[in-house]
Scaffold this motif. Sequence first.
Motif, PDB file in Angstrom:
ATOM      1  N   ASN A 741       0.857  -1.261  -0.008  1.00  0.00           N
ATOM      2  CA  ASN A 741       0.141  -0.106   0.030  1.00  0.00           C
ATOM      3  C   ASN A 741       0.943   1.135  -0.015  1.00  0.00           C
ATOM      4  OD1 ASN A 741      -2.580   1.150  -0.224  1.00  0.00           O
ATOM      5  ND2 ASN A 741      -2.553   1.358   2.103  1.00  0.00           N
ATOM      6  N   GLN A 812      -0.271   0.159  12.174  1.00  0.00           N
ATOM      7  CA  GLN A 812      -1.588   0.684  11.298  1.00  0.00           C
ATOM      8  C   GLN A 812      -1.813   0.182  10.160  1.00  0.00           C
ATOM      9  OE1 GLN A 812      -1.048   4.947  10.578  1.00  0.00           O
ATOM     10  NE2 GLN A 812      -2.523   4.968   8.866  1.00  0.00           N
ATOM     11  N   GLU A 813      -0.919  -0.545   9.250  1.00  0.00           N
ATOM     12  CA  GLU A 813      -1.189  -1.437   8.208  1.00  0.00           C
ATOM     13  C   GLU A 813      -2.010  -2.823   8.712  1.00  0.00           C
ATOM     14  OE1 GLU A 813      -1.638  -1.673   4.163  1.00  0.00           O
ATOM     15  OE2 GLU A 813      -0.861   0.239   5.258  1.00  0.00           O
ATOM     16  N   SER A 815      -3.707  -3.175  11.260  1.00  0.00           N
ATOM     17  CA  SER A 815      -5.293  -2.794  11.482  1.00  0.00           C
ATOM     18  C   SER A 815      -6.216  -2.895  10.527  1.00  0.00           C
ATOM     19  CB  SER A 815      -5.003  -1.727  12.717  1.00  0.00           C
ATOM     20  OG  SER A 815      -6.313  -1.241  13.000  1.00  0.00           O
ATOM     21  N   ARG A 816      -5.511  -1.968   9.455  1.00  0.00           N
ATOM     22  CA  ARG A 816      -6.346  -1.877   8.175  1.00  0.00           C
ATOM     23  C   ARG A 816      -6.564  -3.348   7.566  1.00  0.00           C
ATOM     24  NH1 ARG A 816      -5.992  -1.704   3.001  1.00  0.00           N
ATOM     25  NH2 ARG A 816      -3.672  -2.285   3.130  1.00  0.00           N
ATOM     26  N   LEU A 817      -5.410  -4.035   7.453  1.00  0.00           N
ATOM     27  CA  LEU A 817      -5.625  -5.310   6.987  1.00  0.00           C
ATOM     28  C   LEU A 817      -6.621  -6.353   7.687  1.00  0.00           C
ATOM     29  CD1 LEU A 817      -2.043  -5.975   5.558  1.00  0.00           C
ATOM     30  CD2 LEU A 817      -4.094  -5.682   4.324  1.00  0.00           C
ATOM     31  N   LYS A 819      -9.056  -5.366   9.492  1.00  0.00           N
ATOM     32  CA  LYS A 819     -10.640  -4.713   9.399  1.00  0.00           C
ATOM     33  C   LYS A 819     -11.069  -5.428   7.964  1.00  0.00           C
ATOM     34  CE  LYS A 819     -10.027  -0.647  12.370  1.00  0.00           C
ATOM     35  NZ  LYS A 819     -10.033   0.823  12.518  1.00  0.00           N
ATOM     36  N   GLU A 820      -9.975  -5.117   7.097  1.00  0.00           N
ATOM     37  CA  GLU A 820     -10.578  -5.673   5.622  1.00  0.00           C
ATOM     38  C   GLU A 820     -10.932  -7.003   5.668  1.00  0.00           C
ATOM     39  OE1 GLU A 820     -11.429  -4.708   1.569  1.00  0.00           O
ATOM     40  OE2 GLU A 820     -10.830  -3.210   3.324  1.00  0.00           O
TER      41      GLU A 820
END
Length: 878
Positions: A741, A812-813, A815-817, A819-820
């Motif tokens: 990303n 942070q990355e 956490s985003r993954l 959630k996705e």
Amino acid sequence: MKELPKSYDFKEVEEKWYRFWEEKGYFRPRLDPRKPKFSVVIPPPNVTGSLHIGHALNNTIQDILVRYKRMDGYDTLWVPGTDHAGIATQNVVERELAREGKTRHDLGREAFLKRVWEWKERFGNRIIEQLKRLGASCDWSRLRFTMDEGLSRAVREVFVRLWEEGLIYRGDYIINWCPRCHTALADIEVEHRPTPGKLWYIRYPLAEGQGEVVVATTRPETMLGDTAVAVHPEDERYRDLVGRKVRLPLLGREIPIIADPAVDPEFGTGAVKVTPAHDFADFEMAERHGLPRVKIMDEDGKMTPEAGPYAGLERFEARKRVVADLEAQGFLARVEDYEVMLGHCYRCDCVVEPLLSKQWFVRTKPLAQPATAAVENGFIRLVPENWNNLYFDWMHRIRDWCISRQIWWGHRIPAWTCEDCGKTSVAREDLEVCPECGSRRIRQEEDVLDTWFSSALWPFSTLGWPEKTEDLRAFYPTSVLVTSFDILFFWVARMIMMGIHFMGNIPFRTVYIHALVRDEKGQKMSKSRGNVIDPVVMIEKYGADALRFTLAALAAQGRDIKLSEARIEGYKHFVNKIWNAIRFVLLNLKDFRPRELPLEELPLVSRWILSRLSYTVERVRDRLEAYEFDQAALAIYHFFWHEFCDWYIEAAKLYLRGEEARKATQEVLLRVAEASLRLLHPFMPFVTEELWQALPHEGESIMLAPYPRAEEFPQDPEAEEKMSFLMEIVVALRNIRADYNLHPTREIPAVVLSEKKAWRDLLQAEAPLVKLLARLSELEVREAGRPEAAASVVLSEAEVFVPLSGLVDMAQELSRLYKEKEKTEKELSRVETRLNNPQFLAKAPSEVVEKEKARARELQEKLQRIQENIRRFEALKS
């Protein structure tokens, strides 16, 4: 240097250049004896027609070939024309009359034909204008019509010669007949629709000894005309009965039991009645077995004296009487409900009757033998070759050709019968008196010739035969015929027969047989389904070039085309890509001066693109010669979009900055751009002409410019190998950027390890290019030493790393993954629940179910990618 507008206006461009080509006469051959010849005759569309998607495919393929050969130095002729389409055109005009409350009989033959000619003059060339919109480069000065003066003379000459040779005769043939309109109908005029009916099972007693054969029929009244009972030769139930006789119920006539492969063992009892005078299949069966034909119904739909005690009865009244008598005399075994495909007259809706009548025939066996040999011996090549067997099968089983039609619009049969001596005479010029007895009481045959009769002469009649014209000498035999498989027998086989017989030579050397165009689901296009793609609408919406390229790119040999509007829109983006690429080239040619191109001084990437162009030209030429239009189109597409635009134009930005490098790069950009337009021209004539005219060039039109040859551009395998390695490195770095990303515009550091010194030296030498293409802030090349906390990709000759420290917030990355991942799992669970529900699977339309299955696969793949990225980040974090 001309500056192009930012966007491409295809409507203005298409009209401008087509008018220019026509005014300049570029579509006409030069008749230069020094040039090789290439000629094509158009499959003549009906004058009633408008451009449909099949026409668009057929004519796009022809135009690609003609434009390619014209550019390649051939003297080309593409003969256009239209077919009078006897039945279809007469129907259209009769419908017009019906709206006025009239019939053709009210007008009479002469006045009606005048009315048809008027209609033809008003509407008959509509499809010609649409072909021009498509870009068809036909020689319109040679436009022909199957009933123009020259072709009419050719038709009569052929008819007379065949008559004189004993190859035309009159005989009985079965036709569709409307007892109410009192006219013969062609198949196209008969509307077949499912109708509730009955299946009557009738006992036919054996003539000798005990036993019977039970026969099923939907038309019991026609049994009075039976001349046999037929069974399938492999049907064990009846094997011992073949050759014996049965007694015809009600009339007592003895008829044979025959074996014929046309019988369907699954229908009824597997035994069928054979009524040659009142059934099309039975007529053909009777021909094979030499059975008599008993006509038990007349043109008024009443029973004839051959029907015995039922003579004079109206047909449906006769049915009631026959069924009642069969039952009373013990011949009716049983009756079942049965749905019948019943033919109705398109004019009055009356039930049509197959009926025996006098017709004109061509003896085809003597004509078929040399036509078969021409393909067997390779003088004519069918492409794809899998059509050969079907062609041979039909030619070996060919029957005499019924060439007469009971309509008024068409070539009237040039035969006159004398009312005094009864002699029938055939003549090249209209007869006023009988050649035998001198009587003036002669009457011309009312029937006209089958539309396919005049079409069969098309390759030589359009070139001026029976005159020995310059066109005929130069362009016959024609080079290739492009057609669809459904008229292989109606038209192609007959053209071969007539061409060999009258010209002493084949009519064409190659027959390219293209597939059907279907919708995106593979269904046949029809108005009732609402899935028709109108090419005229597509041209209005996306331009002719986009439609043409789409059809070419999908035209794989032997496979039906699955077409959607989205595909056409997609190739419209390709048109725009070409426009923007050439616009970029022009913007960078403002200080351009032509110069020699010292290859040894060119950067690696320039030597690579010239080599790739050479290979692409070779590939496109090879595939065009093999009639693999899809492969040719896709080779151009891949080169222009992915190699020229995605790689070379991006790389050129590096070299356009320096003074000396700029000059060489300008020259390469121009040469590749200009050659690419010539390579593309047969597929996309309009946009290529507009862009070619804007570039520095020689000549009046791209149409007349030479088609590129591979030897014009140096092939450089070493440059290709080196660039392939560099491109692999860049792609790996782009993949890391996407996986982690990292923003596309953000510059990132990279480390490349390779054990081979040659690859390390190459990377060092081409570091500025790799850094530009991969958007790198720095590039470090090593023999060994893996960096820590770095994303990596292992390649065959190198390992690529991107240190992620300072580039990615791991927590942070992750956490985003996560959630996705949770969101994707929920969506996948919802879809799978639906797919596991039996009620949903049973009730939902198949396309909805398939859509959900596709969505499930998509979500599963997405989930796998997310999980893989989570594993990567977890590994880096630890």
